[in-house]
Design a protein around this motif. Sequence first.
Motif, PDB file in Angstrom:
ATOM      1  N   VAL A 140       0.860  -1.178   0.000  1.00  0.00           N
ATOM      2  CA  VAL A 140       0.000   0.000   0.000  1.00  0.00           C
ATOM      3  C   VAL A 140       0.902   1.237   0.000  1.00  0.00           C
ATOM      4  CG1 VAL A 140      -1.671   1.317   1.370  1.00  0.00           C
ATOM      5  CG2 VAL A 140      -1.897  -1.160   1.169  1.00  0.00           C
ATOM      6  N   GLU A 141       0.589   2.210  -0.882  1.00  0.00           N
ATOM      7  CA  GLU A 141       1.480   3.361  -1.026  1.00  0.00           C
ATOM      8  C   GLU A 141       1.226   4.435   0.030  1.00  0.00           C
ATOM      9  OE1 GLU A 141       0.753   4.476  -5.043  1.00  0.00           O
ATOM     10  OE2 GLU A 141       2.080   2.903  -5.824  1.00  0.00           O
ATOM     11  N   LYS A 142       2.298   5.127   0.379  1.00  0.00           N
ATOM     12  CA  LYS A 142       2.197   6.202   1.373  1.00  0.00           C
ATOM     13  C   LYS A 142       1.253   7.301   0.873  1.00  0.00           C
ATOM     14  CE  LYS A 142       5.185   8.726   4.575  1.00  0.00           C
ATOM     15  NZ  LYS A 142       6.575   9.107   4.894  1.00  0.00           N
ATOM     16  N   SER A 143       1.287   7.556  -0.440  1.00  0.00           N
ATOM     17  CA  SER A 143       0.429   8.620  -0.985  1.00  0.00           C
ATOM     18  C   SER A 143      -1.051   8.290  -0.750  1.00  0.00           C
ATOM     19  CB  SER A 143       0.698   8.808  -2.467  1.00  0.00           C
ATOM     20  OG  SER A 143       0.501   7.582  -3.147  1.00  0.00           O
ATOM     21  N   PHE A 144      -1.380   7.002  -0.793  1.00  0.00           N
ATOM     22  CA  PHE A 144      -2.764   6.586  -0.518  1.00  0.00           C
ATOM     23  C   PHE A 144      -3.113   6.837   0.947  1.00  0.00           C
ATOM     24  CE2 PHE A 144      -5.487   3.150   1.190  1.00  0.00           C
ATOM     25  CZ  PHE A 144      -6.668   3.438   0.514  1.00  0.00           C
ATOM     26  N   LEU A 145      -2.172   6.517   1.815  1.00  0.00           N
ATOM     27  CA  LEU A 145      -2.424   6.727   3.248  1.00  0.00           C
ATOM     28  C   LEU A 145      -2.610   8.218   3.538  1.00  0.00           C
ATOM     29  CD1 LEU A 145       0.160   4.224   4.837  1.00  0.00           C
ATOM     30  CD2 LEU A 145      -2.284   3.858   4.436  1.00  0.00           C
ATOM     31  N   ILE A 146      -1.793   9.052   2.874  1.00  0.00           N
ATOM     32  CA  ILE A 146      -1.916  10.508   3.073  1.00  0.00           C
ATOM     33  C   ILE A 146      -3.287  10.981   2.588  1.00  0.00           C
ATOM     34  CG2 ILE A 146      -1.027  12.767   2.347  1.00  0.00           C
ATOM     35  CD1 ILE A 146       1.778  11.490   2.240  1.00  0.00           C
ATOM     36  N   LYS A 147      -3.695  10.483   1.436  1.00  0.00           N
ATOM     37  CA  LYS A 147      -4.997  10.875   0.880  1.00  0.00           C
ATOM     38  C   LYS A 147      -6.132  10.466   1.837  1.00  0.00           C
ATOM     39  CE  LYS A 147      -7.085   9.073  -2.787  1.00  0.00           C
ATOM     40  NZ  LYS A 147      -6.889   8.215  -3.966  1.00  0.00           N
TER      41      LYS A 147
ATOM     42  N   LEU B 166     -10.009  13.814   7.852  1.00  0.00           N
ATOM     43  CA  LEU B 166     -10.143  15.079   8.574  1.00  0.00           C
ATOM     44  C   LEU B 166     -11.383  15.843   8.117  1.00  0.00           C
ATOM     45  CD1 LEU B 166      -6.387  16.131   8.738  1.00  0.00           C
ATOM     46  CD2 LEU B 166      -7.770  14.991  10.486  1.00  0.00           C
ATOM     47  N   ASN B 167     -11.842  15.550   6.891  1.00  0.00           N
ATOM     48  CA  ASN B 167     -13.073  16.170   6.396  1.00  0.00           C
ATOM     49  C   ASN B 167     -14.279  15.247   6.553  1.00  0.00           C
ATOM     50  OD1 ASN B 167     -11.574  18.416   5.475  1.00  0.00           O
ATOM     51  ND2 ASN B 167     -10.977  17.229   3.663  1.00  0.00           N
ATOM     52  N   ALA B 168     -14.095  14.152   7.280  1.00  0.00           N
ATOM     53  CA  ALA B 168     -15.160  13.165   7.476  1.00  0.00           C
ATOM     54  C   ALA B 168     -15.713  12.666   6.140  1.00  0.00           C
ATOM     55  CB  ALA B 168     -16.269  13.724   8.361  1.00  0.00           C
ATOM     56  N   CYS B 169     -14.841  12.546   5.146  1.00  0.00           N
ATOM     57  CA  CYS B 169     -15.247  11.998   3.843  1.00  0.00           C
ATOM     58  C   CYS B 169     -14.945  10.502   3.818  1.00  0.00           C
ATOM     59  CB  CYS B 169     -14.470  12.655   2.719  1.00  0.00           C
ATOM     60  SG  CYS B 169     -14.965  14.341   2.440  1.00  0.00           S
ATOM     61  N   THR B 170     -15.905   9.715   3.385  1.00  0.00           N
ATOM     62  CA  THR B 170     -15.686   8.270   3.366  1.00  0.00           C
ATOM     63  C   THR B 170     -15.133   7.817   2.023  1.00  0.00           C
ATOM     64  OG1 THR B 170     -17.934   7.837   2.643  1.00  0.00           O
ATOM     65  CG2 THR B 170     -17.536   7.873   5.020  1.00  0.00           C
ATOM     66  N   THR B 171     -14.515   6.656   2.048  1.00  0.00           N
ATOM     67  CA  THR B 171     -13.981   6.022   0.844  1.00  0.00           C
ATOM     68  C   THR B 171     -14.727   4.708   0.671  1.00  0.00           C
ATOM     69  OG1 THR B 171     -11.822   6.997   1.269  1.00  0.00           O
ATOM     70  CG2 THR B 171     -11.861   5.082  -0.168  1.00  0.00           C
ATOM     71  N   PRO B 172     -15.216   4.425  -0.541  1.00  0.00           N
ATOM     72  CA  PRO B 172     -15.972   3.180  -0.719  1.00  0.00           C
ATOM     73  C   PRO B 172     -15.081   1.949  -0.554  1.00  0.00           C
ATOM     74  CG  PRO B 172     -15.617   4.255  -2.824  1.00  0.00           C
ATOM     75  CD  PRO B 172     -15.138   5.202  -1.784  1.00  0.00           C
ATOM     76  N   ASN B 173     -15.710   0.809  -0.269  1.00  0.00           N
ATOM     77  CA  ASN B 173     -14.913  -0.405  -0.114  1.00  0.00           C
ATOM     78  C   ASN B 173     -14.424  -0.910  -1.474  1.00  0.00           C
ATOM     79  OD1 ASN B 173     -16.582  -2.564  -1.262  1.00  0.00           O
ATOM     80  ND2 ASN B 173     -18.000  -2.122   0.427  1.00  0.00           N
ATOM     81  N   CYS B 174     -13.434  -1.818  -1.434  1.00  0.00           N
ATOM     82  CA  CYS B 174     -12.763  -2.255  -2.660  1.00  0.00           C
ATOM     83  C   CYS B 174     -13.710  -2.927  -3.652  1.00  0.00           C
ATOM     84  CB  CYS B 174     -11.627  -3.201  -2.332  1.00  0.00           C
ATOM     85  SG  CYS B 174     -10.414  -2.530  -1.191  1.00  0.00           S
ATOM     86  N   LYS B 175     -14.809  -3.520  -3.140  1.00  0.00           N
ATOM     87  CA  LYS B 175     -15.739  -4.190  -4.053  1.00  0.00           C
ATOM     88  C   LYS B 175     -16.514  -3.166  -4.865  1.00  0.00           C
ATOM     89  CE  LYS B 175     -16.924  -8.698  -2.153  1.00  0.00           C
ATOM     90  NZ  LYS B 175     -17.867  -9.479  -1.362  1.00  0.00           N
ATOM     91  N   GLU B 176     -16.848  -2.049  -4.192  1.00  0.00           N
ATOM     92  CA  GLU B 176     -17.613  -1.016  -4.888  1.00  0.00           C
ATOM     93  C   GLU B 176     -16.751  -0.274  -5.900  1.00  0.00           C
ATOM     94  OE1 GLU B 176     -19.452   1.637  -2.040  1.00  0.00           O
ATOM     95  OE2 GLU B 176     -20.249  -0.096  -0.944  1.00  0.00           O
ATOM     96  N   LYS B 177     -15.563   0.093  -5.437  1.00  0.00           N
ATOM     97  CA  LYS B 177     -14.720   0.905  -6.318  1.00  0.00           C
ATOM     98  C   LYS B 177     -13.282   0.806  -5.839  1.00  0.00           C
ATOM     99  CE  LYS B 177     -14.344   5.760  -7.876  1.00  0.00           C
ATOM    100  NZ  LYS B 177     -13.059   6.130  -7.302  1.00  0.00           N
ATOM    101  N   CYS B 178     -12.363   0.614  -6.782  1.00  0.00           N
ATOM    102  CA  CYS B 178     -10.946   0.561  -6.410  1.00  0.00           C
ATOM    103  C   CYS B 178     -10.457   1.961  -6.062  1.00  0.00           C
ATOM    104  CB  CYS B 178     -10.118   0.001  -7.557  1.00  0.00           C
ATOM    105  SG  CYS B 178      -8.352   0.071  -7.226  1.00  0.00           S
ATOM    106  N   SER B 179      -9.780   2.079  -4.947  1.00  0.00           N
ATOM    107  CA  SER B 179      -9.287   3.392  -4.523  1.00  0.00           C
ATOM    108  C   SER B 179      -7.804   3.567  -4.812  1.00  0.00           C
ATOM    109  CB  SER B 179      -9.540   3.584  -3.033  1.00  0.00           C
ATOM    110  OG  SER B 179     -10.892   3.421  -2.757  1.00  0.00           O
ATOM    111  N   ASN B 180      -7.255   2.669  -5.567  1.00  0.00           N
ATOM    112  CA  ASN B 180      -5.847   2.747  -5.956  1.00  0.00           C
ATOM    113  C   ASN B 180      -4.908   2.887  -4.760  1.00  0.00           C
ATOM    114  OD1 ASN B 180      -6.111   2.541  -8.794  1.00  0.00           O
ATOM    115  ND2 ASN B 180      -6.981   4.616  -8.775  1.00  0.00           N
ATOM    116  N   CYS B 181      -4.982   1.930  -3.876  1.00  0.00           N
ATOM    117  CA  CYS B 181      -4.104   1.974  -2.711  1.00  0.00           C
ATOM    118  C   CYS B 181      -2.676   1.615  -3.103  1.00  0.00           C
ATOM    119  CB  CYS B 181      -4.599   1.030  -1.627  1.00  0.00           C
ATOM    120  SG  CYS B 181      -4.469  -0.708  -2.049  1.00  0.00           S
TER     121      CYS B 181
END
Lengths: 616, 228
Positions: free
Chosen positions: A574-581, A587-602
Motif C-alpha cells: 500500500v502506497e504512502k500517498s494513498f495513506l496521506i490521501k 479530517l473532512n469526514a469523507c468516506t472512501t468506498p470499499n474495494c468491491k464497490e470501487k478501487c481506490s488505488n491503494c
Amino acid sequence: MINTKKLDKLLLKAEKPARYIGSELNEIVKNKVDIDVRFAFAFPDVYEVGMSHTGMHILYNLLNEQENIWCERVFAPWVDMENIMRENDIPLYALESKDELKEFDIIGFTLQYEMSFTNVLNMLDLANIPVRSSDRDDSMPLIIAGGPCSSNPEPLYNVIDIFVMGEAEEVILELSNLYAEKKKNNLTKDEFLERACHIEGIYVPKFYDVVYNEDNTIKERVILNENAPKIVKRRIIKDFDNIYYPKKMIVPYINTVHDRVVLEILRGCIRGCRFCQAGMLYRPFREKKVDTLVKQAENLIDATGHEELTLASLSSSDHSCICDLSTQLLEKYEKRKIGISLPSLRLDSITFDLIEKLQEVKKSGLTFAPEAGTQRMRDVINKNLTEEQILNPVKTAFDLGWSTVKLYFMIGLPTETTEDVMAIKDLAYKVKDLFFDRPKEDIKGNLRVTVSAACFVPKPFTPFQWVAQNTMEEFYDKAKMLDREIRDKKVVYNYHAPKTSYIEAVFARGDRKVADVLIKAWEKGCKFDGWNEWFKFNTWMETFEEIGVDPDFYATRRRETTENLPWDFIDIGVEKSFLIKEYEQSLNACTTPNCKEKCSNCGINKKKIGGVCTRV
Amino acid sequence: MYSVICKYTKMGDLKFISHLDILRLMQRAVNRAKLPAKYSEGFNPHMKTSFGYPLSLGVESLGEYFELQLVEKVEINKLIVDLNAVMPNKMKILNAVYYDGKESLMSLCKYAEYLINIESTKINTVELNKLLNVMINEGVIFTKEKRNKAKKKIVKKEINTKNLIHFAQAKTVNENKIIIEVVFKTSADGSMKASDFIKVLEENNIVVDYFNALKVESLNADLKPIIE
C-alpha cells in the motif's frame, strides 16, 4: 535435555502444570539425528494464548512437513513457573523434546502485540541467551521475529537478528533452508546474514544505522552493508487458495482462549477502516474456494475432535460465497453437534439469516463493533456503517430471542469531541430502548448490554499513523465521563486502561531510541505488560526518564506527513500517498468506498508484489 | 440407548492433566473416533458421559473408568480399536463392556488400589508396617486443610485413617527404596489421597525423601476390578 526428573517433582507446585508438559495429541516428535535445522516457535505469552493463535499452528505444521526441519513450541511460563525455574536452574525448554532453547538453531518469535515485547526478552533470558544480539556469539541460536508488530521492527532492532516481513509461509522455508546450508558449509553468522538479506521480506537490522535531526526526528537511514536492500518488501502469498494449510492441529489438554478448529477463509479486507492496521497490512483481499475450505474443515475436525468450527478472517461476510460455505458446513456437521461460528460478521439481512441458522446448533451472545457513537465519527474512521445498519440487526436479534449484546467502541479517535464520546452512551441507550419498546409479551430474557471502550492507539501503515494519540488525561476524562453518565442496571460499561494504551502507542510508533528503554524496563521487572496484574506503569515512566527518552514524542505528538517515519523503509504494498490521501479525507469526514464497490488505488494492485487485486 | 464402561490408563505426563480436562479429552476422542454418542437436549448439547472418582493431579493410573452413552450399539472390539487409534500416546483403552446395571460408575467404585514408591535413606520396613497396622486397625488422626470456596476460608478437618484404608503393606525393594501396596476405601463421604497418606507417615516420624504413586485399579464391593 533438561533435568526432567527435577521438573517432574516441581511441576505440581505450578498453577496449571499442563502448560509445561507438551505431549498433546498431534504434537510432532522427530528423531534429532535426522534433523538439519531445529526451530523453536516462540510465543511471548502464556500457553493458553499462544495455542489459540492460528498462525502458530500453520507454521508449526508447515515447518514440520520438511523432513530435515523439526519445529517445536515454547511459550512464556507464567510468573509462578518462572520463579520455580529460576530457583531450580531449569532453563527455558521447548515442549516437544524438553531440550533447552540454547540447543536450537533458530528461535522464531511472533510479535502479535507490542505489550508482549518484554516477554521476548524474558524468554531469551530464561533460556540463558543474552538479550542483545551484539552479545550473542556464533554459538547462540539465530533469533528471528515476525507477525504484525514486526511491521515496525525498530523497537527490537538490537534484540532480533532477522525480521521476517509479511506472510511467512514461503519465506520461512527459504530462510530455514538457507540456514541448513549455512550449517553444512560452516558459514559464520555474519556470512549467513549477508546471504539472508537477499531473500525478499528479510530485514537484518544490524546492516543499517539511523541518523537523527536535532529535534529527534529521523534525518536518514544509512546502509552499513552493501548487500542490504534500501527498501524491505513485505511478502505476500500469490496463490492463496493453494496456500499450505495444516491437516491437523495440536489439541490442548487445558482450556485455551479459543478451543476450536479455526479455518482461515480469506486474507485481507476490502473495508479500509482508517484505524485498522491489519486492514492495510494484509492487502490484497484474497479468498479460498468453498471446496478447499470444506475439505480443510473435514481434515481438521477429524484430526482434533473439536466441537466448534470458526470461520476466521477480518470480515467474514465479505467472502463471496459465505452463505454457501456456511450452509454446506452446517448441513454436514449438524448431526455431530459441531457448532459453526462466524466472528467479525457485518450484520445485514443476508448474514443475519445465516447466523440465525447457525445458532440453532449452539447459541451464543451477539457482538457489534460500531467503534464510534456518531455518524460523523464513523465517517472519519471510514467504518461505513449507519446507525440504521447498527440498530436494525439489534432489533431483529431481540425479536429472535437474544438478550445479551456486546458493543465495542474506541475513544480518542482523531477529531473526537465530547459530543462524539457522549453519543456512545446514546447509542447504548437506543439499544436498550429497542429491547423494551416492544410489546410486553415479546420481551423475553434479561437484557444485558455491555459497552466496551478501548483507547485508540495510532498504528504504523494506517492513515492515522501521523495523528497524536490522546493524552492519558484526555482518555481518563472521556472514559470516566461515560462511567458517570451511563447509569443503568441493564447497561454495563467498561474501559481499557489508558496507561497500557499509552505505552503500547510508544512502541507501536517507536524508533531505535525506545529499544534501550525496553531492555531497561524489563531489567527492572516489567513483563506480561498486557496483563493488568503485572503491568508496572510507574516503572515504565521511571525508565523513560532514566534513559532520557520522552514517551510523549512517540505517543501524543502529531507528525507532519513529510516527516521520515521509522518504518518508511518497509514497503507493505500500500502506497504512502494513498495513506496521506485517506488521512486528509478523514479530517473532512469523507468516506472512501470499499474495494468491491470501487478501487481506490491503494497501490497493492499496481505494484503486483503479490499478484493483482482479485476484487477490482 | 446403550451404556458402555471403558477402562483406560493415564500415564506419563498425562498425570498433570486435571479430572475436568480428562473429561473434555475423552469427549473429543469420542468425536474423533466418530462414535454414535448420545447428547443432552437444550441450547448447548453435551455428550452424555460419566466418570469414576477423580484421580489426584500427579498420579499415574492403570485403572481409570468412564461411562459413555451411545445411540446405537457398536461392536465392542471395534469401539476399543477406534478409540485407541485417536488417543494420546500415554492413554489407552484397556477394555470396555456394555453395562445395563442401575448403579452409577461412581458408586460401583468402592476401593482404589495404589502402589506407592518411596525413596528414603531412613526407613525401617518393619517399623513402617507396624505403623500401617495401627493406621488400619486403631486409626491415626490427621488434619486436612480444605479451602472453602464460598467463604474463602481455609477449614481444618480432623480425619481418622481407620475407615479409609482397607489394606496396606510395605516391602523393601532395596536399601533406599520401599514400595507400599495400599487399598483405600472410596466413598461419597470422602476418601484418602496418596499425598494424604504420605503426610500421615511423615507426621508419624517416617522420613520420605521422594515418593510417587501409581493407581493400579478401581475395585468394586467384592474387591474385583470394575472390568477385568
